[in-house]
Design an enzyme around this catalytic site. Structure first.
Site, PDB file in Angstrom:
ATOM      1  N   GLU A 263       0.802  -1.226   0.000  1.00 54.35           N
ATOM      2  CA  GLU A 263       0.000   0.000   0.000  1.00 54.35           C
ATOM      3  C   GLU A 263       0.838   1.281   0.000  1.00 54.35           C
ATOM      4  O   GLU A 263       0.314   2.369  -0.239  1.00 54.35           O
ATOM      5  CB  GLU A 263      -0.987  -0.002   1.179  1.00 54.35           C
ATOM      6  CG  GLU A 263      -0.305  -0.123   2.529  1.00 54.35           C
ATOM      7  CD  GLU A 263      -1.214  -0.783   3.575  1.00 54.35           C
ATOM      8  OE1 GLU A 263      -2.290  -1.264   3.219  1.00 54.35           O
ATOM      9  OE2 GLU A 263      -0.816  -0.809   4.739  1.00 54.35           O
ATOM     10  N   LEU A 264       2.134   1.179   0.273  1.00 57.79           N
ATOM     11  CA  LEU A 264       3.002   2.351   0.200  1.00 57.79           C
ATOM     12  C   LEU A 264       3.158   2.843  -1.229  1.00 57.79           C
ATOM     13  O   LEU A 264       3.738   3.908  -1.461  1.00 57.79           O
ATOM     14  CB  LEU A 264       4.406   2.023   0.708  1.00 57.79           C
ATOM     15  CG  LEU A 264       4.533   1.170   1.960  1.00 57.79           C
ATOM     16  CD1 LEU A 264       5.998   0.847   2.208  1.00 57.79           C
ATOM     17  CD2 LEU A 264       3.961   1.923   3.139  1.00 57.79           C
TER      18      LEU A 264
END
Lengths: 256, 303, 303, 256
Positions: D51-52
């Site tokens: 998700e980064l």
């Protein structure tokens, strides 16, 4: 006084619309040259934004014909997505933009999509590009176009780029968050808008142009500012700088 | 471990651009336009396409003139330095083409909605304009929080995006730089991505700079090696814009007859992408190559 | 021609982070967290802040423990490798803190709406969850085209974004690389951007690679030179994550008393950013520096 | 048979949930190790999404504790914005994701936000992070958590990550476009969901665990699959590989 043509005069008038330090959505053709002229004269800290996703504070290192030309990308301040620079525009961070047009009406509504001829046949034009976005979202925008009767019409055939619509209050009712046309620079004159009635009026008339010619080429009863002046002619220094930005006179050639 | 997606351009177009496809192209607006892919589509006589893009310079005009196109969703169709696109005009004025008018922002938001897996995106542009009259993908809505009037733009999910990049590996990993326009969102939105690349390079050259990847390899269906594949549009790091070609095209498209000659010479007469370079000529290519270099400073992704 | 925005970090915080500000931070999630800026905020005893960010690792817990915070808009607050943030827990459980629950996507879309100048963005997440119960910036809407149920997320426009980057010039032009999280949209959304940079470099080093700019200089209010300014979070190109610091922090935050000792040693006892490096010690810094390099291939922006 | 602990068994079970070539939203802790194990064994072409803003097809060149650790960025396939990878998720291009939890109910609704104790006092937990997004938007998701009675509750105190809500049809009614929990891997067993009733049932029970223990630690009447098997124990090769990914036994230590 040095010789000049209408394009050069319009470029100088466009440059004057830019204050130092402003963020300018640049566009193509004469506005691009006007922006470069402003940067080289009174507005060195102006920042240019281009819808391709380009932001640049420094003049390109070589003449360009389109905003996508490689010198316009070289040493840019930011190369991003169209959506990113449109975000600057939509959030009110662009001070001024420039738009050309095929048809305009007294409220500054602009058509670059579809013109209906005298016989009813429609001519298709290229369309909005970013013009509609600039007219909707910049803090103010400047219209630049040739002054001919078929272009200065009572009502445009298609609103590509909204001006003041039908007059005061229209933009607010439509949901437009700000802006509206600030001026119209033509081959004959410069117009500004009376905020009380949102209608353009002649602010300055180009050297050698008569009010009668203006009236005959405008499709509605023309309003004239009580403070009308003559549009200042380009100086030799301005003309030299324009020649540097358009060395082959691609945009400032005889066609004017 | 992955399998190669490298195929000749003709095969990629044959497989991923069937008749009736919706095709996104010209996604960097004036740069990196996939002209070679467009010529291959004309050569294969594709029919009934929907063209999607903000500003494609003359690419859309060519495809329309060749009879490939039934519908256009675009902000601007013409010749960027000369104005009108004559094939486009003729097609619209003879009712041979359906046009849905966009602005650059509405097109960017439609593709962003597609990229994000959403059916629409809001925006503040187009309100008060007549774009609503031709574009069924525009509606007025009220903000659910503030009540303000906004425009809603329906998502566009193209069947295929034609994307030209500077360098790619055989698996579809690639680097693109310069002005990126709507390339990122259009690539992510589309069902297939067909890459044409100036250079095919080893994977490690791409993976040494993963921030430079604009469209991820996992979304790419085919990669074709096409040097000068964007000519006459410019490609950062490779060649400048061939302004003369755009000026010439104005005259070469003024009537169906002269356009047929242009097509015969530049499209039908060019069986392989390499043949195009021969037709272009070394002298012209030399004049377009970069005269001044401007290299980026490396960055370190070590650990 | 532009004027320098380079100021000491203390001045930047003093000027751009007044009491009551809404502050976006931790925008790359686990990397490049602006811990030095956070310590300066604590040192200056700021009060009544709203903290905004998806996942900030322990930064938010520190600021909450120091009494700086009235409200949190976040997807996750804790210690990434150990779990709970004890200051956060204590503050919430004693009703000293208002929390608006987000998910990573809702936070990303709220900041994207802010960046795009829009009052909301749609999404398909959070439907059916209880995030709606604490977050007034979430509503259910129907798609104006398809009628589908969607979530609408209200825009977030922070007063200031704290952003740590690898290199910046004195005018606020900068390069950032690695995992970018929501940095781009948060920077564009915020009224002010306060940059801390590992290195201050000449402008031409930045402008030689304008695609590497994530937040444009024209949106930056202040630049401060703070080497190791993200420690103990990692910074690509500079240093690895200091896992031990996060493990230690778990024990250093278990009670208000031990946290007060942590604060005295690591915040109040450190007047200048340079003093922090002395406290950290050369040996520890050496162990965190990159052992393996991984340089990008340059690209050419010539013409 | 080699010695192993519950964490190692759960990692092996998580790895088996990944098919070759799938796009996996990875997450932290045991799921991260499960993904790495799958890549090293039966699913070499699986692609990891974080998700980064990270996509990577190759295993990181050194052990990592968090997804933001620099080895996880080195030679990644794509480093982009969170919104870009969330777009992959939201448009249905992520096959499987993994989520941990503090409380779960029979329909797979998961709570990582706020737990109310026996006395009515609430304990605040870190919150959703990306978990809510994964539970809403992945094609399927896998829940991994410790099996304790206080965690396997009749009704969760807060739905952080929606499962099947109140049963069949609930996700559709809420507007969730797809997905739902596919399985729950606990310290005692692996559960799957009966599509007819959307309720979890025991699909495999870990070696040495009794049905009675399972029932006593589950806060609702437990359903047991008619095809229940024993969860396969980790092989020596699997354990060796896990040790390579977690050399300091940070996630697979004695605590299990």
């Amino acid at each position: 006084m040095p010789a000049y043509n209408a394009s050069e005069l319009m470029i100088c008038a466009a440059a004057r619309e830019i204050a130092d330090g402003e963020v300018v959505f640049v566009g193509m053709r004469l506005p691009l040259l006007g922006f470069l002229l402003a940067k080289a004269t009174h507005a060195p800290r102006a920042v240019g934004v281009y819808e391709l996703g380009v932001v640049r504070a420094e003049t390109a290192p070589a003449p360009i014909l389109t905003m996508g030309d490689l010198p316009n990308l070289h040493r840019a301040a930011w190369l991003a997505d169209t959506a990113d620079v449109m975000g600057l525009l939509q959030s009110g961070r662009v001070d001024v933009s420039f738009i050309g047009g095929a048809q305009v009406d007294r409220f500054g509504n602009l058509n670059t999509t579809r013109v209906v001829g005298a016989g009813g046949a429609a001519t298709r034009l290229p369309g909005s590009g970013g013009a509609c976005d600039l007219a909707c979202l910049a803090r103010r925008h400047v219209i630049i176009m040739a002054h001919e009767q078929r272009r200065f019409v009572p009502q445009v055939d298609y609103i590509t780029s909204p001006g003041y619509g039908t007059g005061p209050g229209w933009r607010e009712r439509e949901g437009l968050p700000r802006g509206g046309p600030a001026s119209v620079i033509t081959t004959l004159a410069v117009f500004r808008f009376d905020p009380a009635i949102c209608e353009m009026e002649v602010a300055s008339i180009h050297p050698g142009v008569s009010i009668g010619e203006l009236r005959s080429k405008t499709g509605w009863p023309l309003r004239i500012s009580s403070t009308i002046i003559e549009t200042p002619a380009p100086s030799a220094a301005e003309l030299a700088m324009i020649a540097r930005f358009d060395p082959k006179r691609f945009w400032t050639g005889a066609a004017g | 471990m992955a399998s190669s997606k490298l195929v000749p351009l003709a095969d990629a177009v044959d497989r991923f651009v069937p008749d009736g496809s919706s095709v996104a192209a010209g996604l960097c607006l004036e740069a990196m336009i996939p002209f070679a892919a467009g010529r291959e589509i004309m050569r294969q006589g594709r029919r009934g396409l929907t063209l999607i893009g903000p500003i494609s310079d003359i690419l859309f005009d060519q495809l329309i003139g060749a009879g490939c196109v039934a519908r256009v969703q675009a902000a601007w169709v013409g010749n960027v330095i000369t104005g009108s696109g004559y094939n486009f005009r003729r097609a619209v004025e003879s009712d041979a083409l359906v046009v849905e008018d966009h602005s650059n922002l509405s097109m960017a938001m439609a593709l962003k909605a597609g990229a994000m897996g959403l059916p629409f995106m809001p925006m503040r542009s187009a309100l008060g304009s007549d774009l609503f009259s031709t574009n069924p993908g525009l509606r007025r809505i009220a903000c659910p929080f503030t009540g303000e009037t906004l425009a809603a733009v329906a998502a566009i999910v193209p069947d295929v995006a034609l994307i030209h990049v500077q360098r790619a590996d055989v698996y579809g990993n690639s680097h693109a730089w310069g002005c990126l326009g709507v390339m990122r969102d259009a690539g992510l939105a589309s069902r297939h991505v067909l890459l044409t690349a100036e250079e095919i390079v080893p994977t490690e050259l791409i993976s040494r700079d993963p921030n430079r990847v604009v469209v991820p390899g996992l979304r790419v269906s085919a990669v074709s090696h096409v040097p000068w594949g964007a000519h006459p549009a410019p490609v950062p790091g490779h060649y400048n814009r061939d302004h003369q070609a755009f000026l010439d095209y104005r005259d070469q498209s003024r009537s169906p007859e002269v356009f047929a000659r242009w097509r015969k010479r530049w499209v039908d007469g060019v069986a392989q992408p390499e043949d195009y370079l021969g037709l272009l000529g070394e002298e012209r290519m030399r004049a377009l190559r970069l005269q001044h270099r401007g290299f980026s400073e490396p960055v370190d992704y070590g650990y």
